[in-house]
Design an enzyme around this catalytic site. Structure first.
Site, PDB file in Angstrom:
ATOM      1  NE  ARG A  51     -32.069  16.099  33.745  1.00 31.75           N
ATOM      2  CZ  ARG A  51     -31.388  15.881  34.890  1.00 31.75           C
ATOM      3  NH1 ARG A  51     -31.927  16.158  36.067  1.00 31.75           N
ATOM      4  NH2 ARG A  51     -30.172  15.396  34.838  1.00 31.75           N
ATOM      5  CE1 TYR A 103     -54.524  16.601  20.414  1.00 33.62           C
ATOM      6  CE2 TYR A 103     -53.218  15.346  21.965  1.00 33.62           C
ATOM      7  CZ  TYR A 103     -53.340  16.010  20.754  1.00 33.62           C
ATOM      8  OH  TYR A 103     -52.263  16.055  19.907  1.00 33.62           O
ATOM      9  CG  ASP A 175     -56.039  19.980  27.614  1.00 35.96           C
ATOM     10  OD1 ASP A 175     -55.816  21.145  27.223  1.00 35.96           O
ATOM     11  OD2 ASP A 175     -55.688  18.970  26.979  1.00 35.96           O
ATOM     12  CE  LYS A 200     -51.771  21.581  19.560  1.00 34.60           C
ATOM     13  NZ  LYS A 200     -52.575  20.690  20.371  1.00 34.60           N
TER      14      LYS A 200
HETATM   15  C1  LIG Z   1     -52.393  19.410  21.057  1.00 34.91           C
HETATM   16  C2  LIG Z   1     -53.118  19.100  22.288  1.00 34.91           C
HETATM   17  C3  LIG Z   1     -52.523  18.349  23.336  1.00 34.91           C
HETATM   18  C4  LIG Z   1     -51.136  17.771  23.213  1.00 34.91           C
HETATM   19  O1  LIG Z   1     -50.153  18.758  23.170  1.00 34.91           O
HETATM   20  P1  LIG Z   1     -48.763  18.591  22.362  1.00 34.91           P
HETATM   21  O2  LIG Z   1     -48.130  19.913  22.569  1.00 34.91           O
HETATM   22  O3  LIG Z   1     -49.113  18.278  20.940  1.00 34.91           O
HETATM   23  O4  LIG Z   1     -48.014  17.469  23.015  1.00 34.91           O
HETATM   24  C5  LIG Z   1     -53.272  18.129  24.467  1.00 34.91           C
HETATM   25  N1  LIG Z   1     -54.537  18.592  24.605  1.00 34.91           N
HETATM   26  C6  LIG Z   1     -55.133  19.303  23.629  1.00 34.91           C
HETATM   27  C7  LIG Z   1     -56.529  19.803  23.825  1.00 34.91           C
HETATM   28  C8  LIG Z   1     -54.457  19.579  22.443  1.00 34.91           C
HETATM   29  O5  LIG Z   1     -55.078  20.269  21.469  1.00 34.91           O
END
Ligand SMILES: *Cc1c(COP(=O)(O)O)cnc(C)c1O
Length: 384
Positions: A51, A103, A175, A200
């Site tokens: 962890r 998001y 982000d 992504k």
């Molecule tokens: C998909 C996404 C998230 C969340 O991420 P997960 O891996 O699905 O938890 C946050 N911000 C953006 C811009 C995203 O496209």
């Protein structure tokens, strides 16, 4: 290695990764272990329990830190878990000023989970820095931004936000999921924390859910690592291995995403059935100048509306494509399409949606790495 001096592609392949000390294996092994032998109590090789640390995860964290020009990386079980760790830096009464074009999952975490714990979130249009200034007060501890935004691909000036964060002594978190570190490095523009949904572009192959944070400051890293170890939202070693593998082609993938994105955006804009196309590479895009300043290229994310306002037209288009797959998510090798009004943004009331420019016919594309001719042929037949 002199990681700071290396070019991006070299870093994508080499940063954070060393031949395995036990065997010389070139690829970081999947250390599928929960614990590590100690020769005497407290005497170990830096690993006690997975962890807290795992060698496959460490390699990935170091690679991501290098790609974002930061110092420390932390990987989480999802993008949301990584944002969750950032909010846990705050206390009841603290305030956050956030992008309003956010998001959906982040909006939900802020308003449906942490607002209940007494943290105050103020959502503003960050296209105008005066809105951000006006929302900041002496309780503001964090500015949270997403750029490009989803699904309208607005661009927010990160350097301008960093100046405000510095002036008001609050943290700036960005982000960076939509851009990826290949297109944009928020830390170079003054951000304190860079966040990714690794799911992504970083993973890039639609086979992993993961999140990551990158920071420079040692004390901030220590606190976030403490939160991560205390709360436990870590990814497994197999997933870390898959992302390490994905990263090795990040620069090549992002180049192709951007090339294909340009071809498709320019094709869509000329199509008689298409109304608006949202893509930051157009000189007519309202934030094109900022995009050119802070991004290396414009990527493969875009959205467009159809002429008229019949949602059925969008639904028909989305059900007719053959190469573009209708699905949530983005950033993989394969092209995906989505319908914000009924999918990612369905929880926002229709009036509110329309006010923010999310038309019923708005379609979002994540342009993949297929041959552009085939993608266009697919769009052509679906629009017909
Ligand atoms: C998909 C996404 C998230 C969340 O991420 P997960 O891996 O699905 O938890 C946050 N911000 C953006 C811009 C995203 O496209």
């Amino acid at each position: 290695m002199r990681e700071r001096a290396m070019k991006f592609g070299t870093k994508a392949i080499h940063a954070g990764v060393e031949a395995d000390p036990a065997t010389g294996a070139i690829m970081t092994p999947i250390y599928q272990t929960s614990t590590y032998a100690q020769t005497a109590p407290g005497v170990h090789k830096g690993y006690e329990y997975s962890r807290t640390h795992n060698p496959t995860r460490t390699a990935l964290q170091n690679a991501l830190a290098a790609l974002e020009n930061g110092k420390h990386g932390l990987c989480f079980s999802s993008g949301m878990a990584s944002i969750d760790a950032i909010v846990k830096l705050l206390k009841p009464g603290d305030e956050v000023v956030s992008t309003n074009d956010l998001y959906g999952g982040t909006y939900r975490l802020f308003t449906k989970v942490y607002a209940e714990f007494g943290i105050v979130f103020r959502f503003v249009d960050m296209g105008d820095m005066a809105n951000v200034s006006a929302a900041i007060n002496d309780k503001t501890k964090l500015i949270w931004a997403e750029t490009p935004t989803n699904p309208l691909l607005k661009i927010i000036d990160i350097a301008a936000l960093a100046a405000l964060a510095e002036k008001h002594k609050c943290l700036l978190g960005v982000d960076n999921t939509f851009a990826s570190p290949f297109l944009q490095n928020p830390m170079d523009l003054g951000a304190d924390i860079v966040m990714h949904s690794v799911t992504k572009y970083l993973g890039g192959h639609s086979d992993v859910v993961m999140g990551a944070l990158v920071v420079k400051d040692d004390a901030l890293h220590e606190r976030l690592a403490f939160i991560q170890n205390s709360c436990g939202a870590i990814p497994g070693p197999q997933d870390c291995f898959l992302v390490l593998r994905g990263l090795k082609t990040l620069h090549l993938r992002m180049q192709r995403h951007s090339e294909n994105g340009k071809v498709i955006a320019e094709w869509l804009v000329k199509h008689p059935k298409v109304d608006k196309v949202y893509w930051p590479g157009f000189p007519s895009h309202p934030n094109h100048v900022v995009a050119k300043k802070q991004m290396r290229d414009f990527g493969g994310m875009m959205s467009f509306t159809l002429k008229g306002d019949d949602m059925a037209d969008a639904t028909k288009f989305l059900s007719t494509t053959k190469v573009f797959t209708l699905a949530e998510s983005l950033g993989g090798v394969e092209s995906l399409s989505g319908h914000p009004a009924s999918m990612t943004h369905a929880s926002i009331p229709r009036e509110e949606r329309l006010k923010n420019g999310l038309a019923d016919t708005l379609i979002r594309l994540s342009v993949g790495l297929e041959d552009a001719e085939d993608l266009i042929e697919d769009l052509e037949q679906a629009l017909g």
